[in-house]
Design a protein around this motif. Structure first.
Motif: not given
Length: 264
Positions: A13-25, A199-212
């Motif tokens: 997690r970094a602020g409002r962004v969550a990264t799912i890392w597939m972890n089988r390198p 891109l994630a920062e740009t997305l966080v700046g927009c209205a979440p219900q409107a995005q859905k």
């Protein structure tokens, strides 16, 4: 919120962004039953977390995902038709869960994204690839077809490109993937994280219900003829959205030169 522990994933997690890392390198993030189950559960968990606004899907190590794990494929080759159907349904449910998340999703692609790895990238709303990325729907090389990933690849590239990719199993580079719409941006490998973060920062700046609502709009309108029914449906959708508290606050915030509620 209590975070689950996953056998094959890491959640960062970094602020409002969550990264799912597939972890089988060690197997280039090839997926098996465990990774499929973990991805499905992680999507459900993060979709329900109101503190998360954007979800990024990435792979640890050199490659995004090499597709199906060979040991999983070997096991599946010995399954009965009923067992294969159950297995395929679990894979399908995971991809659909990723595709239908209520918040924006970004695939962060480096190295190989083969078979189901291409499907994972296509199931995300957006994809950014490093210039060293490569893609292939390689299933016909093994006597099978890319059936479960097909709705998402078709949505991304259209039937004409899919006809070639699905039948040739050829590997394409990042620039070709960009040209056919499989990814939306290609950057140098050392710029991949910065591009995803921007891109994630740009997305966080927009209205979440409107995005859905915008995501639902595309699902409802895509491929339909522009007729009276579509015209009426789009009019009703914008009328409903304008009446929401989020829209009223967003318009007022713009006019009053203040921060909207979703950014506070």
């Amino acid at each position: 919120m209590i975070m689950a522990t996953y056998q094959t994933l890491e959640i960062e997690r970094a602020g409002r962004v969550a990264t799912i890392w597939m972890n089988r390198p060690e197997v280039f993030n090839a997926f098996d039953e465990a990774l499929i189950a973990d991805l499905r559960d992680a999507c459900i968990e993060l979709d329900a977390d109101v503190g998360v606004r954007v979800v990024v899907l990435g792979g640890r190590g050199r490659h995004f995902s090499a597709g199906a794990d060979l040991n999983w494929m070997r096991r599946a080759s010995g399954y009965s038709e009923a067992e294969n159907l159950d297995d395929a349904r679990r894979f399908s449910a995971m991809l659909r869960g990723l595709s239908e998340m209520s918040k924006p999703t970004i695939a962060r692609v480096q190295g190989a994204a083969l078979g189901g790895g291409t499907g994972l990238a296509a199931a995300c709303d957006m994809a950014i690839a490093a210039s060293d990325a490569s893609f292939s729907t390689s299933e016909v090389k093994f006597g099978i077809i890319p059936a479960v990933i097909s709705p998402y690849v078709l949505r991304a590239v259209g039937p004409r490109h899919a006809l070639r990719l699905f039948q040739s199993a050829e590997k394409i580079d990042a620039q070709r993937a960009l040209a056919i719409g499989l990814v939306g941006e290609v950057v140098a490998p050392d710029q991949l994280d910065a591009a995803v973060a921007k891109l994630a920062e740009t997305l966080v700046g927009c209205a979440p219900q409107a995005q859905k609502a915008a995501k639902d709009l595309i699902a409802a309108i895509n491929a339909r003829p522009i007729d009276d029914a579509v015209s009426e449906e789009t009019a009703q959708r914008i009328a409903r959205r304008r009446a929401t508290d989020e829209a009223k606050d967003g318009i007022a915030a713009f006019l009053e030169k203040r921060t909207p509620a979703w950014l506070r």
